[in-house]
Write an enzyme that holds these catalytic residues in place. Structure first.
Site, mmCIF file in Angstrom:
data_model
loop_
_atom_site.group_PDB
_atom_site.id
_atom_site.type_symbol
_atom_site.label_atom_id
_atom_site.label_comp_id
_atom_site.label_asym_id
_atom_site.label_seq_id
_atom_site.Cartn_x
_atom_site.Cartn_y
_atom_site.Cartn_z
ATOM 1 N N GLU A 16 44.823 16.654 164.672
ATOM 2 C CA GLU A 16 44.902 16.343 166.334
ATOM 3 C C GLU A 16 43.188 16.073 166.545
ATOM 4 O OE1 GLU A 16 46.778 18.177 169.255
ATOM 5 O OE2 GLU A 16 45.099 18.758 170.408
ATOM 6 N N THR A 47 43.698 13.349 171.860
ATOM 7 C CA THR A 47 43.834 13.853 173.082
ATOM 8 C C THR A 47 43.707 12.817 174.308
ATOM 9 O OG1 THR A 47 41.632 14.870 173.286
ATOM 10 C CG2 THR A 47 43.532 16.245 172.486
ATOM 11 N N ASP A 107 46.717 18.984 181.699
ATOM 12 C CA ASP A 107 46.208 20.111 182.186
ATOM 13 C C ASP A 107 45.810 19.722 183.407
ATOM 14 O OD1 ASP A 107 46.196 21.900 180.264
ATOM 15 O OD2 ASP A 107 44.725 21.052 179.324
HETATM 16 P P1 FAD Z 1 55.946 20.141 181.721
HETATM 17 O O1 FAD Z 1 56.572 20.417 180.658
HETATM 18 O O2 FAD Z 1 55.936 19.312 182.903
HETATM 19 O O3 FAD Z 1 55.898 21.866 182.051
HETATM 20 C C1 FAD Z 1 54.691 22.231 183.165
HETATM 21 C C2 FAD Z 1 55.421 23.536 183.868
HETATM 22 O O4 FAD Z 1 56.281 23.079 184.783
HETATM 23 C C3 FAD Z 1 56.307 24.486 183.023
HETATM 24 O O5 FAD Z 1 56.060 25.867 183.327
HETATM 25 C C4 FAD Z 1 57.552 24.061 183.065
HETATM 26 O O6 FAD Z 1 58.391 25.251 182.643
HETATM 27 C C5 FAD Z 1 57.517 23.429 184.602
HETATM 28 N N1 FAD Z 1 58.676 22.511 184.676
HETATM 29 C C6 FAD Z 1 58.544 21.385 183.720
HETATM 30 N N2 FAD Z 1 59.587 20.630 184.332
HETATM 31 C C7 FAD Z 1 60.213 21.292 185.351
HETATM 32 C C8 FAD Z 1 61.013 20.869 186.576
HETATM 33 N N3 FAD Z 1 61.778 19.725 186.120
HETATM 34 N N4 FAD Z 1 61.345 21.652 187.239
HETATM 35 C C9 FAD Z 1 60.698 22.736 187.500
HETATM 36 N N5 FAD Z 1 59.916 23.350 186.592
HETATM 37 C C10 FAD Z 1 59.421 22.377 185.572
HETATM 38 N N6 FAD Z 1 46.674 18.225 178.261
HETATM 39 C C11 FAD Z 1 45.880 17.261 178.406
HETATM 40 O O7 FAD Z 1 45.487 17.023 179.679
HETATM 41 N N7 FAD Z 1 45.630 16.306 177.533
HETATM 42 C C12 FAD Z 1 45.878 16.493 176.320
HETATM 43 O O8 FAD Z 1 45.577 15.468 175.410
HETATM 44 C C13 FAD Z 1 46.716 17.544 176.010
HETATM 45 N N8 FAD Z 1 47.169 17.644 174.687
HETATM 46 C C14 FAD Z 1 48.002 18.958 174.431
HETATM 47 C C15 FAD Z 1 48.658 18.875 173.107
HETATM 48 C C16 FAD Z 1 49.353 19.861 172.824
HETATM 49 C C17 FAD Z 1 50.341 19.850 171.472
HETATM 50 C C18 FAD Z 1 50.144 20.797 173.648
HETATM 51 C C19 FAD Z 1 50.934 21.875 173.565
HETATM 52 C C20 FAD Z 1 49.602 20.570 175.058
HETATM 53 C C21 FAD Z 1 48.421 19.948 175.373
HETATM 54 N N9 FAD Z 1 47.908 19.460 176.638
HETATM 55 C C22 FAD Z 1 47.067 18.518 176.976
HETATM 56 C C23 FAD Z 1 48.060 20.824 177.646
HETATM 57 C C24 FAD Z 1 49.304 20.462 178.350
HETATM 58 O O9 FAD Z 1 48.923 19.232 179.313
HETATM 59 C C25 FAD Z 1 49.494 21.549 179.440
HETATM 60 O O10 FAD Z 1 50.079 22.552 178.844
HETATM 61 C C26 FAD Z 1 50.200 21.370 180.776
HETATM 62 O O11 FAD Z 1 49.863 22.518 181.487
HETATM 63 C C27 FAD Z 1 51.644 21.209 180.524
HETATM 64 O O12 FAD Z 1 52.041 20.173 180.066
HETATM 65 P P2 FAD Z 1 53.553 20.139 179.652
HETATM 66 O O13 FAD Z 1 53.840 18.574 179.024
HETATM 67 O O14 FAD Z 1 54.033 21.275 178.706
HETATM 68 O O15 FAD Z 1 54.085 20.222 181.202
#
Ligand code: FAD
Length: 305
Positions: A16, A47, A107
């Site tokens: 990454e 990212t 984020d």
């Molecule tokens: P989601 O899956 O949407 O979850 C977010 C929260 O909401 C969780 O607590 C989940 O349990 C809850 N939730 C989800 N869906 C629902 C629903 N339908 N109803 C109720 N609750 C729900 N961030 C960046 O900004 N840029 C990047 O390039 C980046 N790269 C990353 C790469 C990796 C490998 C990882 C693991 C993370 C990365 N992140 C990045 C961070 C990520 O964006 C954050 O962790 C963010 O806070 C959550 O993203 P997610 O897609 O897991 O969110």
């Protein structure tokens, strides 16, 4: 072939990168990518900044990855993105030959309470991309072995992961997790919940004390096992590792020793993950090819089958 299909046949290696902030950083990146490609990674991801701050650079980095002969996977978030905007941006990626994404909520920028876009969660983004683009884009999603920081419970978070799968996601890239026992519990939970997507494990190399503490605690609340805490304490830079001008006369030596010990720690973690039979090792390369080269060579990741 889709990466998720390849993962069912062998353990993949990927890296990454992030788009550098400076022109000098951008100019150096092709050299870094070339070095990383010597290990023949199956893909390199890039990212995507909060609020799309680095969209242009992200595309440039994806092109550099393509030019180096491997598959670019763009991260993509809901932050500040409308339905139409998402459609246009993803079509632009496709027009440029980028057809793999990591679909994320993103984020939340400092001070924000929501995404400021049309979608609240990654689940919605996955469903939308599948509806608009069919199978043209392979979709990875994030998984949090310790539970996402704002989830109600680990079970609720696992249910979200299953929803991502049901909405059309292809595989999981995990958040860093140093707590191996927790990782095994999560593996068990997702199995029981019917999550069959391959798991590509995200590994944060331990190279610098401040960066390690920052990654663990600034957003993710990741557990640092005792052995890792011992390393941080052993090489503690006084008054603290965040101080730009430490009074600790041994600071430079401690930094160097910490990095050496951290690389050994990272290699052991890779061994443990590989032994668990995960579908891929996704190393957060932090745009550093030299340290990554040490980790890959010493772990035998490309030579030990
Ligand atoms: P989601 O899956 O949407 O979850 C977010 C929260 O909401 C969780 O607590 C989940 O349990 C809850 N939730 C989800 N869906 C629902 C629903 N339908 N109803 C109720 N609750 C729900 N961030 C960046 O900004 N840029 C990047 O390039 C980046 N790269 C990353 C790469 C990796 C490998 C990882 C693991 C993370 C990365 N992140 C990045 C961070 C990520 O964006 C954050 O962790 C963010 O806070 C959550 O993203 P997610 O897609 O897991 O969110």
């Amino acid at each position: 072939m889709k990466l998720s299909e390849m993962m069912k046949e062998k353990q993949l290696l990927s890296f990454e990168l992030f788009p550098p902030k400076t022109d000098k950083g951008m100019a150096n990146l092709p050299g870094t990518i070339e070095k990383l490609c010597e290990f023949k990674p199956e893909y390199i991801s890039c990212t995507y900044g909060a609020g799309g701050t680095n969209v242009g650079k992200n595309m440039d980095v994806c092109k550099m990855i393509q030019d180096a002969g491997t598959v670019p996977v763009t991260h993509f978030t809901c932050i500040g993105n409308t339905r139409e905007g998402i459609k246009d941006q993803l079509q632009n990626y496709l027009d440029n030959g980028v057809d793999h994404m990591l679909a994320l909520r993103g984020d939340l920028p400092f001070g924000w309470t929501g995404t400021g876009g049309d979608f609240k969660y990654a689940t919605d983004l996955v469903a939308y991309v599948r509806k608009e683009f069919g199978d043209k884009i392979e979709i990875a999603v994030a998984g949090s072995p310790e539970g996402h920081i704002s989830c109600r419970s680990l079970d609720a978070d696992v249910a979200v992961l299953k929803q991502k799968q049901d909405n059309g996601a292809d595989y999981i890239m995990t958040q860093l997790c140093w707590d191996m026992e927790q990782f095994k519990r999560w593996q068990d939970k997702i199995d029981k919940a019917g999550v069959t997507m391959p798991v590509d494990v995200g590994i944060m190399p331990i190279l610098d004390q401040a960066a390690t503490i920052n990654m663990a605690l600034s957003r993710n609340a990741c557990v640092m096992p005792r052995a890792l805490c011992e390393l941080i304490s052993k090489y503690w830079i006084f008054p603290n590792p965040f101080d730009k001008e430490p009074f600790d006369a041994a600071a430079a030596q401690k930094k160097e020793d910490f990095k050496k010990a951290g690389i050994e720690y990272t290699i052991k973690q890779i061994d443990e993950y590989r032994a668990l039979g995960v579908n891929g090792i996704h190393l957060y390369a932090l745009n550093k090819w030299k340290d990554v080269t040490d980790i890959i060579n010493e772990s035998g990741i490309r030579t030990l089958v």
